[in-house]
Motif scaffolding. Structure first.
Motif, PDB file in Angstrom:
ATOM      1  N   MET A 178      -7.101  -1.105   0.609  1.00 21.85           N
ATOM      2  CA  MET A 178      -6.849   0.202  -0.303  1.00 21.85           C
ATOM      3  C   MET A 178      -6.784  -0.700  -2.022  1.00 21.85           C
ATOM      4  O   MET A 178      -6.501  -1.945  -2.186  1.00 21.85           O
ATOM      5  CB  MET A 178      -5.961   1.184  -0.867  1.00 21.85           C
ATOM      6  N   GLU A 179      -6.863   0.047  -3.017  1.00 23.97           N
ATOM      7  CA  GLU A 179      -6.809  -0.655  -4.020  1.00 23.97           C
ATOM      8  C   GLU A 179      -6.302   0.343  -5.130  1.00 23.97           C
ATOM      9  O   GLU A 179      -7.104   2.225  -5.109  1.00 23.97           O
ATOM     10  CB  GLU A 179      -8.806  -0.455  -4.808  1.00 23.97           C
ATOM     11  N   PHE A 180      -6.393   0.077  -6.272  1.00 23.06           N
ATOM     12  CA  PHE A 180      -5.265   0.996  -7.161  1.00 23.06           C
ATOM     13  C   PHE A 180      -5.635   0.574  -8.357  1.00 23.06           C
ATOM     14  O   PHE A 180      -5.524  -0.451  -8.237  1.00 23.06           O
ATOM     15  CB  PHE A 180      -3.914   0.859  -7.076  1.00 23.06           C
ATOM     16  N   GLU A 181      -5.609   1.446  -9.492  1.00 27.31           N
ATOM     17  CA  GLU A 181      -5.372   0.891 -11.376  1.00 27.31           C
ATOM     18  C   GLU A 181      -4.240   1.406 -10.984  1.00 27.31           C
ATOM     19  O   GLU A 181      -3.511   2.362 -11.093  1.00 27.31           O
ATOM     20  CB  GLU A 181      -6.491   1.432 -11.782  1.00 27.31           C
ATOM     21  N   ILE A 182      -3.115   0.621 -12.404  1.00 25.48           N
ATOM     22  CA  ILE A 182      -1.595   0.715 -12.648  1.00 25.48           C
ATOM     23  C   ILE A 182      -1.699   0.358 -14.119  1.00 25.48           C
ATOM     24  O   ILE A 182      -1.995  -0.922 -14.016  1.00 25.48           O
ATOM     25  CB  ILE A 182      -1.026   0.485 -11.779  1.00 25.48           C
ATOM     26  N   ARG A 183      -1.214   0.962 -14.682  1.00 24.74           N
ATOM     27  CA  ARG A 183      -0.856   0.466 -16.350  1.00 24.74           C
ATOM     28  C   ARG A 183      -0.240  -0.705 -16.703  1.00 24.74           C
ATOM     29  O   ARG A 183       0.825  -0.686 -15.982  1.00 24.74           O
ATOM     30  CB  ARG A 183      -0.401   2.187 -16.986  1.00 24.74           C
TER      31      ARG A 183
ATOM     32  N   LYS B  24       0.636  -1.053  -0.256  1.00 23.64           N
ATOM     33  CA  LYS B  24       0.287   0.122  -0.053  1.00 23.64           C
ATOM     34  C   LYS B  24       0.897   1.570  -0.436  1.00 23.64           C
ATOM     35  O   LYS B  24       0.375   1.956  -0.616  1.00 23.64           O
ATOM     36  CB  LYS B  24      -1.013   0.035   1.175  1.00 23.64           C
ATOM     37  N   LYS B  25       2.369   0.773   0.921  1.00 25.72           N
ATOM     38  CA  LYS B  25       2.084   2.538   0.712  1.00 25.72           C
ATOM     39  C   LYS B  25       3.607   2.401  -0.255  1.00 25.72           C
ATOM     40  O   LYS B  25       3.850   3.962  -0.807  1.00 25.72           O
ATOM     41  CB  LYS B  25       3.858   1.751   1.880  1.00 25.72           C
ATOM     42  N   ARG B  26       3.815   1.534  -1.314  1.00 24.28           N
ATOM     43  CA  ARG B  26       4.486   1.576  -2.149  1.00 24.28           C
ATOM     44  C   ARG B  26       3.469   1.967  -3.756  1.00 24.28           C
ATOM     45  O   ARG B  26       3.863   3.021  -4.098  1.00 24.28           O
ATOM     46  CB  ARG B  26       5.464   0.782  -3.004  1.00 24.28           C
ATOM     47  N   LEU B  27       2.637   2.032  -3.915  1.00 22.64           N
ATOM     48  CA  LEU B  27       1.263   1.996  -4.171  1.00 22.64           C
ATOM     49  C   LEU B  27       0.965   3.259  -4.137  1.00 22.64           C
ATOM     50  O   LEU B  27       0.787   4.083  -5.014  1.00 22.64           O
ATOM     51  CB  LEU B  27       0.444   1.177  -4.580  1.00 22.64           C
ATOM     52  N   LEU B  28       0.527   4.235  -3.039  1.00 26.04           N
ATOM     53  CA  LEU B  28       0.615   4.936  -2.815  1.00 26.04           C
ATOM     54  C   LEU B  28       0.997   6.215  -2.720  1.00 26.04           C
ATOM     55  O   LEU B  28       0.805   6.964  -3.614  1.00 26.04           O
ATOM     56  CB  LEU B  28       0.162   5.340  -1.330  1.00 26.04           C
ATOM     57  N   ALA B  29       2.980   6.116  -2.048  1.00 30.54           N
ATOM     58  CA  ALA B  29       3.808   6.842  -3.471  1.00 30.54           C
ATOM     59  C   ALA B  29       4.124   7.099  -4.443  1.00 30.54           C
ATOM     60  O   ALA B  29       4.166   8.148  -5.948  1.00 30.54           O
ATOM     61  CB  ALA B  29       5.053   6.384  -2.652  1.00 30.54           C
ATOM     62  N   TYR B  30       3.949   6.001  -5.456  1.00 25.57           N
ATOM     63  CA  TYR B  30       4.362   5.502  -7.080  1.00 25.57           C
ATOM     64  C   TYR B  30       3.211   7.140  -7.515  1.00 25.57           C
ATOM     65  O   TYR B  30       3.104   7.349  -8.406  1.00 25.57           O
ATOM     66  CB  TYR B  30       3.991   4.157  -7.382  1.00 25.57           C
ATOM     67  N   SER B  31       1.533   6.672  -7.119  1.00 23.73           N
ATOM     68  CA  SER B  31       0.853   7.327  -7.350  1.00 23.73           C
ATOM     69  C   SER B  31       0.421   8.328  -7.069  1.00 23.73           C
ATOM     70  O   SER B  31       0.295   9.512  -8.241  1.00 23.73           O
ATOM     71  CB  SER B  31      -0.785   6.716  -7.004  1.00 23.73           C
ATOM     72  N   ARG B  32       1.520   9.280  -5.990  1.00 28.02           N
ATOM     73  CA  ARG B  32       1.739  10.403  -5.601  1.00 28.02           C
ATOM     74  C   ARG B  32       2.556  11.217  -7.094  1.00 28.02           C
ATOM     75  O   ARG B  32       2.705  12.180  -7.479  1.00 28.02           O
ATOM     76  CB  ARG B  32       1.793  10.813  -4.560  1.00 28.02           C
ATOM     77  N   ARG B  33       3.253  10.123  -7.101  1.00 21.27           N
ATOM     78  CA  ARG B  33       4.432  10.617  -8.198  1.00 21.27           C
ATOM     79  C   ARG B  33       4.108  10.660  -9.549  1.00 21.27           C
ATOM     80  O   ARG B  33       4.843  11.442 -10.751  1.00 21.27           O
ATOM     81  CB  ARG B  33       5.788   9.496  -8.286  1.00 21.27           C
ATOM     82  N   TYR B  34       3.517   9.443 -10.295  1.00 19.94           N
ATOM     83  CA  TYR B  34       3.248   9.259 -10.992  1.00 19.94           C
ATOM     84  C   TYR B  34       1.788   9.119 -11.265  1.00 19.94           C
ATOM     85  O   TYR B  34       0.942   7.877 -11.484  1.00 19.94           O
ATOM     86  CB  TYR B  34       3.635   8.031 -11.665  1.00 19.94           C
ATOM     87  N   PRO B  35       0.315  10.054 -11.228  1.00 14.76           N
ATOM     88  CA  PRO B  35      -0.841  10.312 -11.258  1.00 14.76           C
ATOM     89  C   PRO B  35      -1.755   9.716 -12.510  1.00 14.76           C
ATOM     90  O   PRO B  35      -2.191   9.017 -12.475  1.00 14.76           O
ATOM     91  CB  PRO B  35      -1.716  11.236 -10.864  1.00 14.76           C
ATOM     92  N   ALA B  36      -0.532   9.470 -13.641  1.00 12.76           N
ATOM     93  CA  ALA B  36      -1.083   9.595 -14.628  1.00 12.76           C
ATOM     94  C   ALA B  36      -0.846   8.123 -15.194  1.00 12.76           C
ATOM     95  O   ALA B  36      -1.763   7.616 -16.108  1.00 12.76           O
ATOM     96  CB  ALA B  36      -0.205  10.300 -16.142  1.00 12.76           C
ATOM     97  N   ILE B  37      -0.047   7.499 -14.377  1.00 14.09           N
ATOM     98  CA  ILE B  37      -0.240   5.836 -14.746  1.00 14.09           C
ATOM     99  C   ILE B  37      -0.817   5.046 -13.900  1.00 14.09           C
ATOM    100  O   ILE B  37      -1.487   4.001 -13.792  1.00 14.09           O
ATOM    101  CB  ILE B  37       1.651   5.534 -14.487  1.00 14.09           C
TER     102      ILE B  37
END
Length: 104
Positions: free
Chosen positions: A59-64, A33-46
């Motif tokens: 938590m739920e995420f979508e990633i390309r 969750k921490k890694r995906l949250l940090a990644y989503s903040r840094r790369y919101p388009a991805i």
């Protein structure tokens, strides 16, 4: 965080199909969750957080596709395991950080 869930109930689901360009991840795993949250903040388009359940800590995420991967590692041979053990024992006296010394 106490959620009332057992470790068996704290799952990580990763799903995708060949048609859609996104991978869907639903997880209770704190490190992920921490890694995906940090990644989503840094790369919101991805990568985007799509949902969060405060009660269960999920938590739920979508990633390309192409941005998320699995790493498969071969098991160590007995020879490699022994060599790593000997190297760790040899260098364990060279630790300078007090926390490192406490771990051993």
């Amino acid at each position: 965080m106490r959620t009332g869930l057992t470790k068996q109930d704290k799952t990580t689901d990763i799903w995708f199909d060949e048609k859609e360009p996104l991978i869907h991840i639903r997880t209770h795993n704190t490190a992920l969750k921490k890694r995906l949250l940090a990644y989503s903040r840094r790369y919101p388009a991805i990568c985007q957080q799509t949902d969060a359940d405060e009660e269960t800590g999920c938590m739920e995420f979508e990633i390309r596709k192409g941005r998320f991967s699995f790493r498969l590692t071969a098991p160590y041979s007995e020879e490699r395991r022994n060599a790593a053990s000997k190297a760790a024992k040899k260098h364990s006296g060279n630790l300078t950080h007090p926390i490192q010394k406490d771990v051993l």
